[in-house]
Write an enzyme that holds these catalytic residues in place. Structure first.
Site, PDB file in Angstrom:
ATOM      1  N   GLU A   1      -9.419   6.140  16.358  1.00  0.00           N
ATOM      2  CA  GLU A   1      -8.310   6.343  15.419  1.00  0.00           C
ATOM      3  C   GLU A   1      -8.824   6.545  14.007  1.00  0.00           C
ATOM      4  O   GLU A   1      -8.271   7.336  13.250  1.00  0.00           O
ATOM      5  CB  GLU A   1      -7.358   5.139  15.464  1.00  0.00           C
ATOM      6  CG  GLU A   1      -6.136   5.260  14.570  1.00  0.00           C
ATOM      7  CD  GLU A   1      -6.384   4.893  13.108  1.00  0.00           C
ATOM      8  OE1 GLU A   1      -5.771   5.514  12.220  1.00  0.00           O
ATOM      9  OE2 GLU A   1      -7.203   3.977  12.857  1.00  0.00           O
TER      10      GLU A   1
ATOM     11  N   ASP B   1     -11.127   1.180  17.792  1.00  0.00           N
ATOM     12  CA  ASP B   1     -12.379   1.334  17.048  1.00  0.00           C
ATOM     13  C   ASP B   1     -12.421   0.487  15.789  1.00  0.00           C
ATOM     14  O   ASP B   1     -11.401   0.145  15.189  1.00  0.00           O
ATOM     15  CB  ASP B   1     -12.643   2.798  16.711  1.00  0.00           C
ATOM     16  CG  ASP B   1     -11.443   3.486  16.049  1.00  0.00           C
ATOM     17  OD1 ASP B   1     -10.299   3.062  16.284  1.00  0.00           O
ATOM     18  OD2 ASP B   1     -11.661   4.464  15.304  1.00  0.00           O
TER      19      ASP B   1
END
Length: 438
Positions: free
Chosen positions: A164, A97
């Site tokens: 994350e 991400d």
């Protein structure tokens, strides 16, 4: 991309030197395609829980290398398995991400992606934490190991993890059965780009490497009224101010000085007008520690101090501050198994040279990678730092004392060709060592 071609040409010359390892030469051969993958990922970032296209690209790359691939694990997570006879299972992890940051690096390949946030505002999206390098290094390592099956036996497990940055991805993948539905790893290895280490180097920190992270809201209640008549009110702005100052004494006076602890008030909001005393003030805190017991102490003491301050102002229990711990966002500290860290450090020294392997220092940043080592399976894990700063720029900053752009900065621009080369060499050598040590 003339500058990038010049960098590649310089790296290619390195491959011809007598000191170049065989692994380095093969990585340099793959580097143009890896750089292309990096640029694609960098220019097409996706926020947490939205990594649809990123995960599809990584799944495609894994399948092309012969991996058995499963998608949509814990959201947009991807798991790739390459079985190569009997032996240990080595898991390599990368996160996918990006962050809601408008890139300001001035690079020709800078991200121009924008999205609408929850408030309807247009925000930029950028890989400001190096996850694009993490993913590229993972795929580069996968290719090296797939091409070297005669050098190892066992199961190679690739994990491309979503979310994350919000602490949800590892939890979701584990909850879906990552270690039971797919494979239980014997070792877990990951890397993280560093904005404080020159590219070409790595750093390993045995033991605690990254912190427990908790997001806490404190809702301070009062009894509002007219600003001209404060004696008829209980001012929550004053109470909140007292709480902010009192919180600093928790680390300074209530927790052992041998135990790291950080309590930061990142946001304070209350009131609406100059002459109105409000009924409520909201504080937003971030808590950091290594020891789980310290984390529990922090939360308990915040509740006690805030309630005591409210009581001292004459408020009853119904008006005591509300302390909300966002458990869904909480992540544990990352504890690098000392034995595993020692093994991978040995491999790094052999491949990169002792001068390029540093002793890492614990930091108070957080990473949900630590969750992989806190399951019932009690799997040993290690996350190492991968230098990302262009070496000449790093040297100049050290000489002048100037501050380099940090991770999560809109100006963070890693030396990606050298970082990727080093990341692939480190991960590959580390994995080979783990496969063959048993």
């Amino acid at each position: 991309m003339r500058a990038d071609k010049f960098i590649l040409a310089s790296l290619a010359l390195t491959a011809g030197l007598a000191s170049a390892t065989e692994l380095q030469q093969t990585v340099l051969t793959d580097l143009p395609s890896l750089n292309s993958l990096y640029l694609h990922l960098h220019q097409n970032p996706e926020l947490s829980y939205q990594e649809k296209h990123t995960s599809a690209r990584l799944a495609k790359e894994m399948r092309a290398l012969g991996f058995e691939v499963s998608e949509n694990v814990g959201g947009f997570g991807v798991v790739g398995l390459l079985k190569n006879g009997k032996g240990p299972t080595v898991m390599l992890r990368a996160d996918m991400d990006a962050l809601p940051i408008t890139e300001q690096t001035g690079k020709s390949y800078a991200s121009t992606v924008t999205v609408q946030d929850k408030s309807g505002n247009t925000v930029g999206v950028m890989h400001g934490c190096g996850h694009d390098i993490h993913m590229t290094s993972l795929i580069g390592t996968a290719k090296q190991l797939a091409d070297r099956r005669e050098q190892w036996q066992g199961t190679l497990m690739l994990v491309a993890q979503p979310a994350e940055e919000v602490g949800g991805g590892a939890k979701a993948m584990l909850a879906q059965g990552l270690f039971t539905q797919f494979a239980k790893p014997d070792h877990v290895l990951g890397l993280h780009v560093s904005a404080a280490i020159p590219a070409g180097k790595v750093a390993v920190a045995p033991g605690y490497a990254m912190a427990n992270v908790d997001s806490v809201d404190v809702i301070v209640k009062g009894k509002g009224g007219h600003g001209a008549y404060p004696h008829t009110t209980v001012d929550p702005v004053v109470l909140a101010s007292r709480i902010v100052l009192a919180l600093q004494t928790i680390t300074a006076r209530e927790i052992s000085p041998l135990e790291p602890s950080v309590i930061t008030v990142g946001s304070i909001h209350g009131g609406s007008k100059h002459n109105i005393i409000s009924n409520e003030v909201k504080l937003q805190l971030t808590l950091r520690s290594y020891n789980p017991e310290v984390r529990d102490q922090q939360i308990a003491k915040i509740k006690r101090l805030s309630a005591g301050i409210a009581m001292s102002a004459g408020l009853t229990e119904a008006f005591f501050p509300e302390v909300i711990v966002h458990e869904s966002e909480s992540i544990p500290s990352t504890y690098n198994d000392p034995a595993l860290a020692g093994h991978v450090e040995q491999a790094f020294v052999s491949e990169l040279g002792a001068e390029n392997v540093e002793k890492g220092q614990p930091v108070m940043a957080g990473e949900d990678f630590g969750l992989y080592g806190r399951t019932e399976e009690n799997v040993p894990i290690t996350l190492f730092w991968l230098g990302g700063v262009e070496p000449n720029r790093y040297a100049a900053a050290m000489k002048s004392g100037s501050q380099l752009p940090s991770l999560h900065s809109s100006k963070f621009a890693p030396d990606y060709p050298l970082a990727i080369e080093t990341g692939v060499r480190a991960m590959t050598s580390g994995a080979l060592h783990l496969f063959n040590q048993d």
